[in-house]
Design an enzyme around this catalytic site. Structure first.
Site, mmCIF file in Angstrom:
data_model
loop_
_atom_site.group_PDB
_atom_site.id
_atom_site.type_symbol
_atom_site.label_atom_id
_atom_site.label_comp_id
_atom_site.label_asym_id
_atom_site.label_seq_id
_atom_site.Cartn_x
_atom_site.Cartn_y
_atom_site.Cartn_z
ATOM 1 N N GLY A 90 -32.405 16.010 13.712
ATOM 2 C CA GLY A 90 -32.854 15.039 12.714
ATOM 3 C C GLY A 90 -34.031 15.525 11.883
ATOM 4 O O GLY A 90 -34.840 14.723 11.409
ATOM 5 N N SER A 91 -34.123 16.847 11.693
ATOM 6 C CA SER A 91 -35.300 17.385 10.989
ATOM 7 C C SER A 91 -35.363 16.909 9.537
ATOM 8 O O SER A 91 -36.455 16.607 9.031
ATOM 9 C CB SER A 91 -35.299 18.911 11.037
ATOM 10 O OG SER A 91 -34.125 19.412 10.448
ATOM 11 N N ASP A 135 -30.211 9.159 12.260
ATOM 12 C CA ASP A 135 -31.376 10.065 12.240
ATOM 13 C C ASP A 135 -32.587 9.390 11.602
ATOM 14 O O ASP A 135 -33.688 9.418 12.149
ATOM 15 C CB ASP A 135 -31.044 11.349 11.458
ATOM 16 C CG ASP A 135 -30.113 12.270 12.217
ATOM 17 O OD1 ASP A 135 -29.564 11.835 13.247
ATOM 18 O OD2 ASP A 135 -29.920 13.426 11.783
HETATM 19 O O1 PMV Z 1 -25.643 16.862 15.618
HETATM 20 P P1 PMV Z 1 -25.904 15.526 15.025
HETATM 21 O O2 PMV Z 1 -27.251 14.993 15.270
HETATM 22 O O3 PMV Z 1 -25.485 15.450 13.605
HETATM 23 O O4 PMV Z 1 -24.975 14.527 15.855
HETATM 24 C C1 PMV Z 1 -23.617 14.354 15.613
HETATM 25 C C2 PMV Z 1 -23.172 13.185 16.412
HETATM 26 C C3 PMV Z 1 -21.693 12.900 16.382
HETATM 27 O O5 PMV Z 1 -21.454 11.797 17.259
HETATM 28 C C4 PMV Z 1 -20.891 14.075 16.878
HETATM 29 C C5 PMV Z 1 -21.219 12.542 14.977
HETATM 30 C C6 PMV Z 1 -21.716 11.210 14.454
HETATM 31 O O6 PMV Z 1 -21.652 11.026 13.223
HETATM 32 O O7 PMV Z 1 -22.102 10.321 15.226
#
Ligand code: PMV
Length: 301
Positions: A90-91, A135
């Site tokens: 989440g940067s 995020d």
């Molecule tokens: O890697 P990140 O923080 O973008 O997490 C993705 C999380 C997923 O469940 C795989 C996709 C989503 O949109 O929730």
């Protein structure tokens, strides 16, 4: 300095796309921002970044979108980033929230959480097309949230009975989240009842993990995180490096370990007691050598 929290998925990623709940947590580390002299833009030594608004760079464009949506004076923002960029922590949302708070404060304003969320969404669109919102919600509010996708998504704060420490390690550059999500959806379709069952099991892990967090049962939470990692392996998003790092963390005393976020690379997290922080960090980095990128400890709750 103005601040935005970093984020991890504690449990439930991927299944959340198919209707199950997930737990997202703020890290005690994130991105801090201050206003400095110079043309409107962003500089950040840790990210090797020095851009101006309007120079065609994505970060310059994101700051422009943030500034316009918040309705504040364009200025130059200096970031102090404790998070690696592009690792699924989440940067970019933490940057948007910290920069938004700093820019508003320089105008003598304090934006509401809703105004900040709208501005962060405009900034996040530059990087993520159609961001889920998790995020920047975590970056703004901190704490631990039960997140359910939907229109609109819902975020419910979860009481943390006992704050806990995690070691976060980036094992490889982050994979393309869209591709990972598409692969999981294709497997779910292919496997029918088995595919749906795996996702439901992840949902059950999330409910039990929420209970463990509320009562401060860290051993129980750790075990559930490890189970979640194996379920994420079963739906095809782990990698040998992530598996190796999780195994090394547990062998060094972590209560549980799992990949976090989209998988296919990116980061793992290990639940640790404070006294095992450095032992786990060292073990994970050792297991990944010579390809380890970064490990750090942070507090949740
Ligand atoms: O890697 P990140 O923080 O973008 O997490 C993705 C999380 C997923 O469940 C795989 C996709 C989503 O949109 O929730």
């Amino acid at each position: 300095m103005a601040f935005g929290f970093g984020k991890i998925f504690l449990v439930g990623e991927h299944a959340v796309v198919h209707g199950e709940p997930a737990l997202a947590a703020a890290l005690s580390v994130g991105v801090a921002a201050e206003i400095v002299d110079g043309p409107p833009g962003v500089e950040c030594a840790a990210w090797d970044l020095n851009v101006d608004c309007g120079d065609g760079s994505p970060v310059g464009e994101a700051l422009g979108a943030l500034t316009r949506t918040l309705g504040v004076t364009p200025r130059r923002v200096r970031l102090d980033a404790e998070l690696p960029a592009g690792a699924g922590l989440g940067s970019s949302a933490a940057m948007a929230v910290a920069a938004g708070r700093a820019l508003a404060a320089a105008d003598g304003a304090t934006p509401s959480a809703e105004e900040l969320a709208d501005a962060a969404t405009a900034s996040e669109r530059v990087f993520h097309g159609n961001p889920s919102g998790v995020d920047h919600t975590v970056a703004i509010h901190g704490g631990l949230l039960r997140y359910v996708r939907g229109t609109p998504p819902t975020f419910a704060p979860v009481d943390v009975g006992r704050a806990f420490r995690v070691v976060v390690a980036q094992v490889a550059p982050g994979a393309n989240t869209g591709k990972m999500v598409a692969g999981v959806a294709a497997q779910r379709e292919r496997l029918g009842e088995v595919g749906r069952g795996l996702h439901q099991l992840i949902g059950a892990v999330v409910s039990d993990a929420e209970r463990a967090i509320r009562v401060g049962d860290l051993a129980g939470l750790g075990e559930l995180m490890t189970v979640d990692h194996h379920l994420l392996g079963a739906i095809g998003v782990s990698t040998p490096a992530l598996d190796r790092a999780c195994h090394a963390a547990r062998a060094a005393g972590a209560l549980g370990a799992k990949l976090t976020g989209a998988g296919g690379g990116g980061c793992m997290i290990a639940l640790v007691g404070a006294e095992t922080d450095t032992a786990v960090e060292d073990a994970v980095l050792g297991a990944l050598a010579p390809h380890s990128l970064r490990a750090f400890a942070a507090t949740v709750g």
